[in-house]
Design a protein around this motif. Structure first.
Motif, short mmCIF file in Angstrom:
data_model
loop_
_atom_site.label_atom_id
_atom_site.label_comp_id
_atom_site.label_asym_id
_atom_site.label_seq_id
_atom_site.Cartn_x
_atom_site.Cartn_y
_atom_site.Cartn_z
N ALA A 7 48.75 43.85 44.49
CA ALA A 7 48.55 45.26 44.81
C ALA A 7 48.58 46.12 43.55
N THR A 33 45.27 45.65 41.60
CA THR A 33 44.00 45.99 42.25
C THR A 33 43.95 47.40 42.81
N THR A 34 45.02 48.15 42.70
CA THR A 34 45.07 49.50 43.26
C THR A 34 45.02 50.52 42.13
N TYR A 35 44.13 51.48 42.27
CA TYR A 35 44.02 52.54 41.28
C TYR A 35 45.22 53.47 41.40
#
Length: 120
Positions: free
Chosen positions: A111, A114-116
């Motif tokens: 997470a 891959t999370t902005y």
């Protein structure tokens, strides 16, 4: 712990879960533990949950249940845990360490990668 009511999964017992998952042994299996505290050396799990596709299962970590769970862990390509290091230790504390061949992945790390994140 998985939010069963939100993710629209079929809630099944551990035996049903094993009978559905074992023949397929798909690419992933997700598990989580609920424990007596946050000390990974002293605390113990009191509830396990596993999830795969539309199925979810919660069970107490009895010896019989843990052996069934450990039997599932070698089948998938990836075994995801939300805090893999902690959940790995909880398996040890429950008396059933994960087998050496289990490929454990940490969903928190995935997470984060891959999370902005917008710092503003």
């Amino acid at each position: 712990m998985f939010r069963f009511q939100k993710i629209k999964k079929s809630i099944v017992d551990i035996d049903t879960f094993c009978s559905v998952f074992k023949p397929v042994g798909d690419d992933y299996l997700v598990y989580d533990t609920e424990t007596t505290g946050l000390n990974f050396m002293l605390d113990t799990p009191f509830l396990y949950a596993v999830s795969w596709k539309q199925y979810a299962c919660a069970f107490p970590p009895t010896k019989e249940n843990m052996l069934k769970f450990i039997g599932l862990t070698l089948k998938p390509k990836y075994l995801f845990a939300h805090n893999a290091k902690y959940d790995f230790h909880m398996c040890i504390n429950a008396g059933c360490p994960l087998p050496n061949g289990a490929h454990v992945a940490d969903s928190m790390t995935v997470a984060r990668l891959t999370t902005y994140v917008d710092d503003e």
